[in-house]
Each structure stands twice: as C-alpha cells, then as structure tokens.
Enzyme design. Structure first.
Site, PDB file in Angstrom:
ATOM      1  N   TRP A  81      -0.950  -6.308  -6.547  1.00  0.00           N
ATOM      2  CA  TRP A  81      -0.904  -7.335  -7.587  1.00  0.00           C
ATOM      3  C   TRP A  81       0.091  -8.435  -7.272  1.00  0.00           C
ATOM      4  O   TRP A  81      -0.115  -9.594  -7.602  1.00  0.00           O
ATOM      5  CB  TRP A  81      -0.560  -6.668  -8.924  1.00  0.00           C
ATOM      6  CG  TRP A  81      -0.415  -7.647 -10.033  1.00  0.00           C
ATOM      7  CD1 TRP A  81       0.729  -8.043 -10.650  1.00  0.00           C
ATOM      8  CD2 TRP A  81      -1.462  -8.409 -10.640  1.00  0.00           C
ATOM      9  NE1 TRP A  81       0.448  -8.978 -11.615  1.00  0.00           N
ATOM     10  CE2 TRP A  81      -0.887  -9.224 -11.631  1.00  0.00           C
ATOM     11  CE3 TRP A  81      -2.849  -8.461 -10.445  1.00  0.00           C
ATOM     12  CZ2 TRP A  81      -1.632 -10.077 -12.422  1.00  0.00           C
ATOM     13  CZ3 TRP A  81      -3.580  -9.318 -11.241  1.00  0.00           C
ATOM     14  CH2 TRP A  81      -2.978 -10.113 -12.212  1.00  0.00           C
ATOM     15  N   ASN A  82       1.193  -8.113  -6.629  1.00  0.00           N
ATOM     16  CA  ASN A  82       2.239  -9.109  -6.366  1.00  0.00           C
ATOM     17  C   ASN A  82       2.015  -9.866  -5.067  1.00  0.00           C
ATOM     18  O   ASN A  82       2.860 -10.648  -4.648  1.00  0.00           O
ATOM     19  CB  ASN A  82       3.615  -8.432  -6.314  1.00  0.00           C
ATOM     20  CG  ASN A  82       4.013  -7.875  -7.658  1.00  0.00           C
ATOM     21  OD1 ASN A  82       3.782  -8.523  -8.671  1.00  0.00           O
ATOM     22  ND2 ASN A  82       4.574  -6.690  -7.674  1.00  0.00           N
ATOM     23  N   GLU A 107      -4.550 -10.434  -4.659  1.00  0.00           N
ATOM     24  CA  GLU A 107      -4.905 -10.664  -6.064  1.00  0.00           C
ATOM     25  C   GLU A 107      -4.147 -11.870  -6.627  1.00  0.00           C
ATOM     26  O   GLU A 107      -3.062 -11.707  -7.160  1.00  0.00           O
ATOM     27  CB  GLU A 107      -4.613  -9.394  -6.860  1.00  0.00           C
ATOM     28  CG  GLU A 107      -5.351  -8.181  -6.313  1.00  0.00           C
ATOM     29  CD  GLU A 107      -5.078  -6.904  -7.094  1.00  0.00           C
ATOM     30  OE1 GLU A 107      -4.628  -6.970  -8.245  1.00  0.00           O
ATOM     31  OE2 GLU A 107      -5.317  -5.831  -6.544  1.00  0.00           O
ATOM     32  N   ASP A 180     -10.197  -3.025 -15.735  1.00  0.00           N
ATOM     33  CA  ASP A 180      -9.226  -3.947 -16.339  1.00  0.00           C
ATOM     34  C   ASP A 180      -9.919  -5.152 -16.983  1.00  0.00           C
ATOM     35  O   ASP A 180      -9.353  -6.246 -17.047  1.00  0.00           O
ATOM     36  CB  ASP A 180      -8.186  -4.430 -15.318  1.00  0.00           C
ATOM     37  CG  ASP A 180      -7.287  -3.310 -14.828  1.00  0.00           C
ATOM     38  OD1 ASP A 180      -7.135  -2.319 -15.571  1.00  0.00           O
ATOM     39  OD2 ASP A 180      -6.746  -3.411 -13.718  1.00  0.00           O
ATOM     40  N   TRP A 327     -10.184   3.833  -8.207  1.00  0.00           N
ATOM     41  CA  TRP A 327      -8.745   3.637  -8.334  1.00  0.00           C
ATOM     42  C   TRP A 327      -8.271   4.561  -9.447  1.00  0.00           C
ATOM     43  O   TRP A 327      -8.604   4.369 -10.596  1.00  0.00           O
ATOM     44  CB  TRP A 327      -8.381   2.174  -8.683  1.00  0.00           C
ATOM     45  CG  TRP A 327      -6.884   2.055  -8.746  1.00  0.00           C
ATOM     46  CD1 TRP A 327      -6.065   2.335  -9.810  1.00  0.00           C
ATOM     47  CD2 TRP A 327      -6.025   1.689  -7.678  1.00  0.00           C
ATOM     48  NE1 TRP A 327      -4.754   2.172  -9.471  1.00  0.00           N
ATOM     49  CE2 TRP A 327      -4.701   1.777  -8.160  1.00  0.00           C
ATOM     50  CE3 TRP A 327      -6.238   1.314  -6.343  1.00  0.00           C
ATOM     51  CZ2 TRP A 327      -3.590   1.487  -7.359  1.00  0.00           C
ATOM     52  CZ3 TRP A 327      -5.147   1.027  -5.551  1.00  0.00           C
ATOM     53  CH2 TRP A 327      -3.848   1.103  -6.058  1.00  0.00           C
TER      54      TRP A 327
END
Length: 435
Positions: A81-82, A107, A180, A327
């Site tokens: 994510w980062n 991402e 998500d 996941w």
C-alpha cells in the site's frame, strides 16, 4: 476453463504475520505446500536498486516448500500500500533467491500522489522486466521467471493507472484485487467483496463488485485466462450508529473493534470472525450480492465464507477466468481451531471447486524438487564441460576458489554466476551478501 492448463490458485503470504500473538502467529512453516499452485511472498522493498525483505531466513523457508511439492511456484511481491514511486529496472533480476517470478504490487500508478505519466511508466517497467527475464532465461538455459501484478478493481483507479492491452502483453497473470470495495472508511455498512451489486447501489457504487470489475478488465483488453479473481480471507467490521438499523447501507460511526490477533480496527481475519459468529450473532445471507454479513448490538461485519467462495468459484469457471488469488493464506483458519471447518476452510473450498485436488504433488523430504532457482548474481554462463553439478541437487553452491562467484545447478547442468561488486556468496543463507 483456461485453454491448455488448469486453474491457478495463488495465495499471498504476508511476512508480518509472524509478529501476531499466540495462535495468530504465522510463519512459512505453517504453510501447507500442497494447498496453492502459486505462493507469493509479500512484501519486499527496494533499497539502492536492491531487493530487501524483513527476514531473509523466512525467504529460505518459504522457497524450501518447493522441496515438498514439485509443482509449486513461488513469487516475490514488491510493493504494498505504501509503494508510491517507480521501481528502477537497473537491479539485477537474478537476485531473487530461488523465486520463480516477480509480482508487482504498486498501489497505484497515477493515483495517491503518483503523477499521470506513471501509467505509461508502469507499462515500461513491466515490459522491461519481462524482456530482462527472457534474456536471463536464454543465457542460463532455464525457465523464464514469471512477471505478474496485483492491480486495482476500482474503475477510476484502473483508468488512471493501467494501459490494459499493453500490460496484458507482458504480464503472465493479472491478480485483480476484488476486495476492499467497502470498509470502515465509509459512513455506512457495505460488503468487502460482493459478487454482484446491491439493488440499492447507485452511481459509482454500482461498479464496486467482483462481477463488474473482472468484466471491466476483460472487456478492455485483458485475456480472461490471464485474469485471476481476488478472494479475501478477511472481512471489515463497523460500529452501527443505530443498532436497530443493520441492513446494507446502514449508517455507521466508525470501524469495529480490532481483532485479538490482527489488531487492526475495522479488519478481522476469517479466524477472528468465526468466534464472533458463535456468540448470539444474527447472520444474514445477502442474496443479491452472494455474500454474508452478521451483526450483534452495534457491531456489524461483512465477510466471505466457504459458501460464498464456492459461489464465486463457480462464477469464475463459468466466465473462463484463469483462477483465484487469496489475500492472504495467514488469514484463513490455518490451525483449524476457530471455525470448526478443518484447516484452511476457505482456501480448501477454492482448491476443491477449481479441481486442483490432484494438481499438487508431494515429494519425500529426502528428495530435492526441480525448481527455478536464483540468487544475487549479476549474470551467469553455462560452464560447458564442467561436471560440478552432475551429481548435485538443484541449488546454489560456493566456488571454492572465488568468493565472488557461485555454481547454479539446474537439472544437473552447471552454470557459473558472479555476485555484484562488493558482494560475496553467503553459504549460510544461500544468497549474495555484503562481505
């Protein structure tokens, strides 16, 4: 069914799961090597154009699983994510320590502060990776490393980040993160991974479901057989603003309480959801979306269960997609103690539904599995007449007279490879390391 091959069942392993307490702690030793066809180690990072991970010992154990299943493939995921800047392609692709490929998890290109030009640059990155792997395979006369990517399921993020036809030329598999779609960052309840849209969905919410996202990728240039459908082994929980309002779309006031093991508000592993379901909870099957939700008092959770996984798997096969991606393997009930459904109930459901019960093959512990190897080398060459590997198992071996080099044995063939400048072959970890 994908032409000429079985379905793929790809499982991500999150390397921070080892830091969870008690029964939630998960290491590569917990992985059933015959459960998934592909395992992805998440995540590695880039530092000075070199791949780094949290625990190299985990990497060794992770790839050692191939000694127990000759058909298993492993990939290294870079990103998370980062991850927000373009990777340099100047790193040496053979520094992969026994992995069979690389999975890009950016991402996302063109979003979250990433400039618009990164859409094209991501394609360039994937293309150059693919070409470098092809060249390395020719030089070493070994199978080409795989190139895959985890990609967005939201339409606007897809449009900003991916040249779908071009990416599809160079990616072996496209892991679509079809989860998500809703979570506690919103102010109303919603399912994590609905198969279809809810009748109440309007505007952009009508696109937030598995069916729409997968067909968007397919209709815009991605071959169905390369598209892998994302399945979450977790759910999102919420605090209801008014406990008497508990349908899809009910107003919420924030994330639900953190799980005992995953310790993240608004997020529960499947093995944390099961105990919640046993405590006088009202369970609802949302027929329009083919997923369940549950509530008790002011806590509400939307999640997936074996029934939902079975329905999604049937839908996947009907639409000729290439397989399923989970996941994450460490979020399923891997101990079998929480859900009373056996070990890995979600992933086992997928394995059976996709007809993969015989797609893996165990090997006696004393036998080495032939697999695609790698290490921290800057290149390799066939040693021609050398017989060093004639009686050696597949793997890496030091060169007695040169600490900057190592032998790479593949199917009894011998290749001599050199470490990058400043590195030596580390026999303890079977990789290149600083001197």
């Amino acid at each position: 069914m994908p032409t000429g091959s079985a379905y793929h069942l790809t499982c991500y392993f999150s390397n921070w799961a080892q830091y969870r307490p008690g029964l939630g702690r998960f290491t590569p030793d917990n992985i059933d090597p015959c459960l998934c066809t592909h395992l992805i180690y998440a995540f590695a990072r880039m530092s000075n154009n070199e791949i780094t991970t949290i625990e190299w010992n985990d990497v060794k154990s992770f790839n050692g699983l191939k000694n127990k299943n000759r058909k298993l493939k492993t990939l290294l995921a870079i990103g998370g994510w980062n991850f927000g800047t373009l990777l340099s392609v100047s790193f040496k692709f053979t520094t992969m320590y026994g992995f069979d490929g690389l999975d890009y998890d950016w991402e996302y290109p063109g979003s979250r502060g990433s400039p618009p030009q990164d859409k094209n640059l991501f394609t360039v990155l994937v293309k150059e990776t693919h070409e470098a792997f092809e060249q390395e395979a020719k030089q070493t006369n070994s199978p080409r490393l795989l190139v895959t990517a985890a990609v967005a399921a939201g339409v606007s993020t897809i449009q900003s980040g991916y040249d779908i036809p071009q990416l599809s030329r160079y990616l072996d598999f496209i892991h679509v993160m079809t989860y998500d779609f809703h979570g506690s960052w919103e102010v109303y309840t919603g399912e994590n991974s609905p198969l279809y849209k809810n009748p109440s969905d309007t505007g952009g919410n009508a696109y937030l479901n598995v069916d729409y996202a997968m067909n968007y990728w397919k209709n815009n240039g991605a071959p169905a057989e390369k598209l892998i459908v994302g399945f979450p082994a977790y759910g999102h929980n919420f605090i209801l603003r008014n406990p008497s309002q508990h349908d899809i779309g009910a107003p919420t006031s924030g994330p639900g309480p953190a799980g005992t093991y995953t310790r993240e508000a608004g997020f529960l592993a499947y093995y944390e959801i099961c105990p919640f379901l046993k405590n006088g909870v009202t369970q609802v099957w949302e027929a329009s979306e083919d997923v369940p939700y549950a509530y008790k008092g002011n806590e509400w959770v939307g999640y997936d269960n074996p029934k939902g996984f079975q329905i999604k798997a049937d839908w996947l096969k009907k639409n000729n997609f290439g397989g399923a991606m989970v996941w994450a393997i460490d979020l399923d009930d891997f101990t079998g103690t929480f859900c009373n459904q056996g070990k890995y109930p979600l992933i086992s459901t997928l394995k059976k539904a996709l007809g993969l019960d015989s797609a893996t093959q165990s090997i006696p512990p004393s036998t080495s599995a032939p697999s695609r190897g790698g290490s921290g080398s800057s290149g390799g060459s066939n040693s021609g007449g050398s017989r060093f590997c004639a009686d050696k198992a597949h793997g890496l071996y030091p060169v007695a007279s040169n600490s900057n080099a190592f032998w790479h044995c593949v199917n009894s063939k011998t290749y001599k490879q050199n470490d990058q400048a400043g590195l030596v072959f580390d026999t303890s970890y079977q990789r290149c390391n600083w001197a």
